[in-house]
Scaffold this active site. Sequence first.
Site, PDB file in Angstrom:
ATOM      1  N   GLN A 177      -0.308   4.987   0.781  1.00  0.00           N
ATOM      2  CA  GLN A 177      -0.641   5.204   2.196  1.00  0.00           C
ATOM      3  C   GLN A 177       0.617   5.479   3.015  1.00  0.00           C
ATOM      4  OE1 GLN A 177      -3.875   4.805   4.035  1.00  0.00           O
ATOM      5  NE2 GLN A 177      -2.586   5.926   5.472  1.00  0.00           N
ATOM      6  N   CYS A 203      -4.116   3.418   9.352  1.00  0.00           N
ATOM      7  CA  CYS A 203      -4.495   3.872   8.004  1.00  0.00           C
ATOM      8  C   CYS A 203      -6.007   3.945   7.829  1.00  0.00           C
ATOM      9  CB  CYS A 203      -3.858   2.981   6.949  1.00  0.00           C
ATOM     10  SG  CYS A 203      -4.424   1.271   6.964  1.00  0.00           S
ATOM     11  N   HIS A 233       0.873  -1.180   0.000  1.00  0.00           N
ATOM     12  CA  HIS A 233       0.000   0.000   0.000  1.00  0.00           C
ATOM     13  C   HIS A 233       0.918   1.240   0.000  1.00  0.00           C
ATOM     14  CE1 HIS A 233      -3.504   2.314   0.270  1.00  0.00           C
ATOM     15  NE2 HIS A 233      -3.947   2.025   1.481  1.00  0.00           N
ATOM     16  N   ASP A 282      -2.930  -1.850  12.227  1.00  0.00           N
ATOM     17  CA  ASP A 282      -3.854  -1.999  11.089  1.00  0.00           C
ATOM     18  C   ASP A 282      -4.781  -3.167  11.425  1.00  0.00           C
ATOM     19  OD1 ASP A 282      -5.030  -1.830   8.546  1.00  0.00           O
ATOM     20  OD2 ASP A 282      -3.373  -2.812   7.508  1.00  0.00           O
TER      21      ASP A 282
END
Length: 312
Positions: free
Chosen positions: A136, A264, A133, A224
Amino acid sequence: MKLNTEHLLTIRDLSPAEVRGLVASAAELKAALKGAGHEKPLAGQSVALIFDKPSTRTRVSFEVGINQLGGNTLFMTSRDSQLGRDEPLKDTARVLSRYVDGVVVRTFGQEVVSELARWGDIPVINALTDRYHPCQVLSDLLTVQERFGKLDGLTYAWLGDGNNMAHSWLEAAAALGLTLNLACPEGFTPDPEIVAHARDKGAVINLGDDPRQAVAGAQVVNTDVWASMGQEGEADQRVKSFGGYTLDQKLLSLADPEAIVLHCLPAHRGEEISDEVMEGPQSVVWDQAENRLHMQKAILEALLGPQESETT
Ligand code: CP
Ligand code: NVA
């Protein structure tokens, strides 16, 4: 700034100077947006967004960012295009290249973004795969830079799944020579190749399974979800495997008193993070979410903006 890569598929595509340059450029775009405004380097350009997984932040920040830069967007999914009827990626890539100027892709396999990049002749931006990712984590670096005025000399902690976010943090650590403590339960550790690459590049990677050890003294504490998109069927089993990994106030108290908490989003309060920490004074998750917009614009400008732009 311009990048030496045509695509952004993973942070490994970027040099250390390019990572730092994107953070600086995003900060400038943010200041300009809140001030007199900024240029429209994507004027007249069209960008396709192909999203095969849900999204709030990434989709909206790319769509709004592209519009703010003067471009326009087309949102698609594989399901409602011929991709869903098995039109090959290599054909889709060449056709889209005749219509649009760039493509932002959120999907499952990293090979999908690689294949589109290989066959098309327009920039491909990875908006999340199972493996990485990158947008991000680049944007999270902006949040760290804002809070501490620097990226270096800090201890970063990662708690939980060795997933796409952990992989991109490892690649950021590789690019910048960061110290990154990861605590992941057995069976959920990051890909050893990515860990080895980060160490080879000079990052200090401490990988273990004790969240308290990972958090101790850290300035940037990151977590996360335990079940990422596509892993919903494993969610109950994962809750059991990640017992003891909840970032709550007790665990956070082991970090540097000035530590910030990054997530995130979306977050599952009561699983990987407590409501108290999410809503507490050390949480910077709303700034973190906002910064997606500014970083997407820095990435877009770098990949799609006028070629003659000079690196600042
Ligand atoms: N953090 C993030 O990528 O959020 P979305 O899934 O809402 O895009
Ligand atoms: N690891 C999460 C990140 C969501 C932005 C997922 O892939 O679902």
